[in-house]
Design an enzyme around this catalytic site. Structure first.
Site, mmCIF file in Angstrom:
data_model
loop_
_atom_site.group_PDB
_atom_site.id
_atom_site.type_symbol
_atom_site.label_atom_id
_atom_site.label_comp_id
_atom_site.label_asym_id
_atom_site.label_seq_id
_atom_site.Cartn_x
_atom_site.Cartn_y
_atom_site.Cartn_z
ATOM 1 N N HIS A 83 22.811 36.716 45.251
ATOM 2 C CA HIS A 83 23.206 38.122 45.395
ATOM 3 C C HIS A 83 22.405 38.775 46.514
ATOM 4 C CE1 HIS A 83 25.530 39.233 41.502
ATOM 5 N NE2 HIS A 83 25.852 38.033 41.937
ATOM 6 N N TYR A 213 23.624 49.398 38.409
ATOM 7 C CA TYR A 213 22.684 50.141 37.557
ATOM 8 C C TYR A 213 23.150 51.589 37.584
ATOM 9 C CZ TYR A 213 19.363 46.197 37.903
ATOM 10 O OH TYR A 213 18.746 44.964 37.826
ATOM 11 N N PRO A 305 13.287 45.928 30.708
ATOM 12 C CA PRO A 305 14.152 44.986 31.437
ATOM 13 C C PRO A 305 14.735 45.518 32.747
ATOM 14 C CG PRO A 305 15.280 45.858 29.508
ATOM 15 C CD PRO A 305 13.875 46.358 29.433
ATOM 16 N N LYS A 309 12.219 41.793 35.583
ATOM 17 C CA LYS A 309 10.971 41.182 36.051
ATOM 18 C C LYS A 309 10.315 40.238 35.037
ATOM 19 C CE LYS A 309 10.950 42.768 40.090
ATOM 20 N NZ LYS A 309 11.817 41.824 40.810
ATOM 21 N N TYR A 397 12.329 44.484 44.209
ATOM 22 C CA TYR A 397 13.414 43.836 43.464
ATOM 23 C C TYR A 397 13.506 42.346 43.794
ATOM 24 C CZ TYR A 397 17.841 43.588 40.921
ATOM 25 O OH TYR A 397 18.826 43.284 40.008
HETATM 26 C C1 PHB Z 1 20.887 40.696 32.753
HETATM 27 O O1 PHB Z 1 21.815 40.164 33.381
HETATM 28 O O2 PHB Z 1 20.673 40.432 31.576
HETATM 29 C C2 PHB Z 1 20.028 41.672 33.461
HETATM 30 C C3 PHB Z 1 20.191 41.866 34.812
HETATM 31 C C4 PHB Z 1 19.395 42.780 35.466
HETATM 32 C C5 PHB Z 1 18.449 43.507 34.772
HETATM 33 C C6 PHB Z 1 18.267 43.301 33.412
HETATM 34 C C7 PHB Z 1 19.064 42.384 32.745
HETATM 35 O O3 PHB Z 1 17.709 44.411 35.425
#
Ligand code: PHB
Ligand code: APR
Length: 402
Positions: A83, A213, A305, A309, A397
């Site tokens: 990605h 997000y 989450p 990280k 990130y």
């Molecule tokens: C997930 O795909 O579970 C996931 C992806 C990004 C995040 C947290 C969880 O920031």
């Protein structure tokens, strides 16, 4: 079924006894084995149980590099999805964060933690490294002496004891290793957030290729994926909510309401194959060492989450710890072991800061009042208008160096 992954019981003596067979413990075992250091992994759960846990799925470049160098990058490189960026949704609009451009060419890999764990088990099986499953009542002892040992019990072999040089505490937040440290020898730092994440896994194509997000006055939402046929969605919920409160239809209605119309229009609602609620917490224990016990991964620290990280931090701890143990046994140089806690914590705190910041900027904080909301809006406006701010986000990130 045998409690060990390979034939026979675990040895009576090893160089490093590893408590916990999650990603941290398994990766450490593999790296130590490759360096010619003996180890045994003691895991409380069954292998099937460990492999059924659904966790995050975004790997930093440092993580993928280390997995490749450990010889477990093959399937990840075939099946993982590179990605280059992700979207932040706000007030019905989106801001694209171009990770590759902003970070000087770096990207992340979408590949589930479950798959990483699977690949590590396969490699350990092939290498004949002992992994004891369903090890009950694991107790690290003699940690302040030169002769530590770990006792445990299995149904097949009864009470056992393994003598060792070092114990690696890779047994997660609820494990026994951190709690084996006397209270006056460890300091903890914690923030508990006033909400949780309700997650759904569904066998439908993702809403879009890249992650979203989303901030919304109704609460945060995240659209993620495991592969082109498997989607992972989250919404911010109350910590007192129960999974039963959220039938699929209610979950999807709420998810859609929190997304810009343009994105919500692509949502394919599928039956949930997993649904769970996780609390959000920031936590660090210092130091990550007590005598001959070294803590790594979730045993020493937790991040919320947002930004994914957790697994990546466990991997960087294991990089520092495996390097230090290799120098200790190979070159008889103990300096890296002495420096392990400081080296690991320097990176841990930066990831804690980032995860806290990303969580704070994108969730709804009901008790923060109108001042807090305006500050959040200003934070987003600043991010949207400042390449420097976007670069800082991208740098964190894709993962800080280790
Ligand atoms: C997930 O795909 O579970 C996931 C992806 C990004 C995040 C947290 C969880 O920031
Ligand atoms: N004895 C033996 N094993 C134990 C004990 C115990 N007393 N307590 C816990 N364990 C095992 C758990 O069953 C689990 O398999 O330790 C393992 C710890 O694994 P994780 O919790 O996955 O932690 P870690 O390996 O540090 O990985 C960190 O993975 O779990 C995610 O959110 C976490 O993404 C983060 C990353």
């Amino acid at each position: 079924m045998s409690a060990t992954s390979h034939a026979g019981a675990a040895p009576k003596r090893t160089q490093v006894a590893i408590v916990g067979g999650g990603p941290a413990g398994l990766l450490l075992a593999l790296l130590l084995h490759r360096a010619g250091i003996d180890c045994v992994v003691l895991e409380r759960r069954s292998r099937d149980y460990v492999l059924s846990r659904i966790r995050a799925g975004v790997l930093e470049q440092g993580t993928t590099d280390l997995l490749r160098s450990a010889g477990v990058g093959g399937r990840m490189d075939r099946e993982g999805l590179v990605h280059d960026g992700f979207d932040i949704a706000w007030r019905g609009d989106t801001l694209h964060i171009d990770l590759r451009e902003l970070s000087g060419g770096k990207t992340v890999m979408v590949y589930g933690q479950t798959e990483v764990t699977h690949d590590l088990y396969d490699a350990l099986d092939a290498a004949g490294v002992p992994v004891v499953h369903e090890a009950e009542d694991v107790r690290p002892q003699g940690l302040e002496t030169a002769e530590p040992f770990v006792t445990y019990r299995t149904k097949e072999h009864g009470e056992r004891r393994i003598d060792c040089d070092f114990v690696a505490g890779c047994d997660g937040f609820h494990g026994v290793c951190r709690t084996a440290i006397p209270r006056d020898r460890i300091e903890t730092f914690e923030r508990v957030y006033p909400f949780g994440w309700l997650g759904v896994l569904t066998r439908k194509p993702p809403i879009q290729e890249e992650l979203v997000y989303a901030h919304h006055t109704r609460g945060f939402a995240l659209c993620s994926l495991r592969n082109p046929q498997l989607s992972r969605y989250y919404i911010q919920c109350s910590v007192s909510d129960k999974v039963e409160d959220w039938p699929d239809s209610r979950f999807y209605d709420e998810l859609e309401a929190r997304l810009p119309d343009r994105i919500a229009a692509n949502l394919q609602r599928g039956e949930s194959v997993e649904k769970s609620i996780a609390p959000l917490r920031s936590f660090v224990a210092e130091p990550m060492r007590y005598g001959r016990l070294f803590l790594a991964g979730d045993a020493a620290h937790i991040v919320p989450p947002t930004g994914a990280k957790g697994l990546n931090l466990a991997v960087s701890d294991i990089y520092y710890l495996s390097r230090a143990l290799t120098a200790h046994y190979g070159e008889r140089d103990g300096r890296l072991l002495e420096g392990y806690s400081g080296d690991a914590l320097a990176r841990v705190w930066k990831a804690e800061r980032f995860s806290w910041w990303f969580t704070s900027m994108i969730h709804r904080f009901e008790d923060d009042g109108s001042f807090g909301q305006r500050i959040q809006e200003a934070e987003f406006d600043f991010l949207a208008g400042s390449k420097a701010a976007q670069t800082a986000l991208a740098e964190n990130y894709v993962g800080l160096p280790f």
